[in-house]
Design an enzyme around this catalytic site. Structure first.
Site, PDB file in Angstrom:
ATOM      1  N   ASN A 113       0.859  -1.189   0.000  1.00 34.28           N
ATOM      2  CA  ASN A 113       0.000   0.000   0.000  1.00 34.28           C
ATOM      3  C   ASN A 113       0.894   1.237   0.000  1.00 34.28           C
ATOM      4  O   ASN A 113       1.540   1.537   0.998  1.00 34.28           O
ATOM      5  CB  ASN A 113      -0.882  -0.037   1.268  1.00 34.28           C
ATOM      6  CG  ASN A 113      -1.740   1.199   1.421  1.00 34.28           C
ATOM      7  OD1 ASN A 113      -1.834   2.027   0.513  1.00 34.28           O
ATOM      8  ND2 ASN A 113      -2.370   1.322   2.573  1.00 34.28           N
ATOM      9  N   TRP A 114       0.915   1.927  -1.126  1.00 38.01           N
ATOM     10  CA  TRP A 114       1.787   3.100  -1.230  1.00 38.01           C
ATOM     11  C   TRP A 114       1.194   4.333  -0.551  1.00 38.01           C
ATOM     12  O   TRP A 114       1.851   5.378  -0.492  1.00 38.01           O
ATOM     13  CB  TRP A 114       2.074   3.404  -2.700  1.00 38.01           C
ATOM     14  CG  TRP A 114       3.134   2.527  -3.301  1.00 38.01           C
ATOM     15  CD1 TRP A 114       3.958   1.661  -2.632  1.00 38.01           C
ATOM     16  CD2 TRP A 114       3.508   2.444  -4.683  1.00 38.01           C
ATOM     17  NE1 TRP A 114       4.815   1.045  -3.517  1.00 38.01           N
ATOM     18  CE2 TRP A 114       4.563   1.518  -4.779  1.00 38.01           C
ATOM     19  CE3 TRP A 114       3.054   3.064  -5.850  1.00 38.01           C
ATOM     20  CZ2 TRP A 114       5.162   1.194  -5.992  1.00 38.01           C
ATOM     21  CZ3 TRP A 114       3.660   2.742  -7.057  1.00 38.01           C
ATOM     22  CH2 TRP A 114       4.702   1.823  -7.126  1.00 38.01           C
ATOM     23  N   LYS A 115      -0.037   4.255  -0.112  1.00 36.37           N
ATOM     24  CA  LYS A 115      -0.693   5.409   0.527  1.00 36.37           C
ATOM     25  C   LYS A 115      -0.552   6.627  -0.393  1.00 36.37           C
ATOM     26  O   LYS A 115      -0.592   6.465  -1.601  1.00 36.37           O
ATOM     27  CB  LYS A 115      -0.124   5.609   1.935  1.00 36.37           C
ATOM     28  CG  LYS A 115      -0.201   4.297   2.751  1.00 36.37           C
ATOM     29  CD  LYS A 115       0.154   4.437   4.195  1.00 36.37           C
ATOM     30  CE  LYS A 115       0.021   3.063   4.881  1.00 36.37           C
ATOM     31  NZ  LYS A 115       0.306   3.115   6.308  1.00 36.37           N
ATOM     32  N   HIS A 140      -9.217   1.097   6.074  1.00 31.08           N
ATOM     33  CA  HIS A 140      -7.900   1.276   6.708  1.00 31.08           C
ATOM     34  C   HIS A 140      -8.027   2.240   7.886  1.00 31.08           C
ATOM     35  O   HIS A 140      -8.769   3.221   7.813  1.00 31.08           O
ATOM     36  CB  HIS A 140      -6.899   1.805   5.670  1.00 31.08           C
ATOM     37  CG  HIS A 140      -5.486   1.733   6.142  1.00 31.08           C
ATOM     38  ND1 HIS A 140      -4.970   2.618   7.063  1.00 31.08           N
ATOM     39  CD2 HIS A 140      -4.484   0.863   5.856  1.00 31.08           C
ATOM     40  CE1 HIS A 140      -3.712   2.293   7.310  1.00 31.08           C
ATOM     41  NE2 HIS A 140      -3.388   1.239   6.588  1.00 31.08           N
ATOM     42  N   GLU A 170      -4.846  -5.360  11.453  1.00 33.57           N
ATOM     43  CA  GLU A 170      -3.895  -4.252  11.447  1.00 33.57           C
ATOM     44  C   GLU A 170      -3.934  -3.503  12.774  1.00 33.57           C
ATOM     45  O   GLU A 170      -4.686  -2.530  12.921  1.00 33.57           O
ATOM     46  CB  GLU A 170      -4.291  -3.283  10.324  1.00 33.57           C
ATOM     47  CG  GLU A 170      -4.206  -3.899   8.943  1.00 33.57           C
ATOM     48  CD  GLU A 170      -3.434  -2.976   8.024  1.00 33.57           C
ATOM     49  OE1 GLU A 170      -2.450  -3.434   7.463  1.00 33.57           O
ATOM     50  OE2 GLU A 170      -3.791  -1.801   7.932  1.00 33.57           O
ATOM     51  N   GLY A 220       3.158   1.980  10.819  1.00 34.35           N
ATOM     52  CA  GLY A 220       4.115   3.071  10.606  1.00 34.35           C
ATOM     53  C   GLY A 220       4.965   3.400  11.819  1.00 34.35           C
ATOM     54  O   GLY A 220       5.658   4.413  11.832  1.00 34.35           O
ATOM     55  N   SER A 261       4.189  -2.437  10.311  1.00 34.79           N
ATOM     56  CA  SER A 261       5.647  -2.445  10.477  1.00 34.79           C
ATOM     57  C   SER A 261       6.303  -3.759  10.050  1.00 34.79           C
ATOM     58  O   SER A 261       7.271  -4.208  10.676  1.00 34.79           O
ATOM     59  CB  SER A 261       6.027  -2.083  11.914  1.00 34.79           C
ATOM     60  OG  SER A 261       5.636  -0.748  12.194  1.00 34.79           O
ATOM     61  N   GLY A 281       3.142  -0.909   4.257  1.00 36.85           N
ATOM     62  CA  GLY A 281       3.187   0.469   3.799  1.00 36.85           C
ATOM     63  C   GLY A 281       4.632   0.811   3.501  1.00 36.85           C
ATOM     64  O   GLY A 281       5.137   0.606   2.396  1.00 36.85           O
ATOM     65  N   GLY A 282       5.336   1.302   4.534  1.00 38.75           N
ATOM     66  CA  GLY A 282       6.703   1.804   4.394  1.00 38.75           C
ATOM     67  C   GLY A 282       7.655   0.886   3.646  1.00 38.75           C
ATOM     68  O   GLY A 282       8.437   1.349   2.803  1.00 38.75           O
TER      69      GLY A 282
END
Ligand code: PGA
Length: 234
Positions: free
Chosen positions: A8-10, A99, A156, A162, A193, A212-213
């Site tokens: 997920n690149w947000k 989300h 989640e 994050g 994470s 994400g990150g």
């Protein structure tokens, strides 16, 4: 079954960064063989969906596409909303819905998220329903069983998103137990994470991970994929 790796690149990346990332994703025979045990799902920001689709098709990359959200409404006069209807012909297979960042920053409610799930299912897009403990049971109440059964469930924990504080994978059985009282026995994805160093521990118990990150820099993401794709997760 293939382990799911959902990136997920947000709200990150520009057109040229997306082009660079996808043009450098490996498609040689050896890499494809290693990645074959994985289902790789990428959720770029909306403006880059068509770009991503075109490069994926042209380079025959083993990547499926997801959206990060969807309108709760159908096509029509809903300024600014992107409806599932609008996504036809773009090869979108999944939608990340509910989300916690959307609950937090856009005040999304369990009812709204349930309406989005219904729209996704209506247009044959598979919902990846994001859940954390405080609303496991509440979210389930808003979804009819026929819709619930169509969702992929992603656990989640908000504190892990994050933060670099991934939840201990040993909590898996506890989570499954809590979740199954509201959702029945289901496959479960973990998000929060995850990185190349810890991904194997999650894939030993969960059926996939949502990142994400760790998906933003291609080299980091490939590192993670090769860890996840190696046959033996012990
Ligand atoms: P993170 O995000 O990997 O950056 O913690 C996970 C998520 O938002 O699902």
């Amino acid at each position: 079954m293939k382990k799911r790796i959902i990136a997920n690149w947000k709200s990150n990346k520009t057109w040229s960064e997306v082009t660079h990332w996808l043009n450098n994703f490996p498609n040689d025979e050896d890499s494809l063989k290693t990645l074959n045990s994985l289902e790789i799902i990428l959720a770029p920001p909306y403006p880059f969906l068509a770009l991503a689709r075109d490069i994926i098709v042209e380079r025959e990359l083993p990547i499926k596409l997801a959206v990060q959200d969807l309108s709760a409404f159908g096509s029509g006069a809903y300024t600014g909303e992107v409806a599932a209807f609008n996504l036809q012909d773009l090869n979108i297979e999944y939608a990340i819905l509910g989300h916690s960042e959307r609950r937090r920053f856009l005040q999304e409610s369990s009812q709204l998220i349930a309406d989005k799930v219904a729209e996704a299912v209506k247009w044959q897009i598979k919902p990846i329903l994001c859940l954390d403990r405080p609303y496991f049971a509440e979210q389930a109440k808003f979804l009819q069983t026929t819709l619930l059964e169509k969702c992929l469930l992603a656990y989640e924990p908000v504190a892990s998103i994050g933060s670099g504080q991934a939840e201990d994978p040993s909590k898996f059985l506890e989570i499954v137990k809590e979740m199954s009282s509201a959702y029945g026995a289901r496959e479960l994805i973990y998000g929060g994470s995850v990185n190349a160093d810890n991904v194997r521990a999650y894939l030993r118990v969960y059926s996939g991970v949502l990142l994400g990150g760790a998906s933003l820099v291609l080299a980091d993401f490939l590192d993670l994929l090769y860890q996840a794709g190696s046959a033996d997760l012990s």
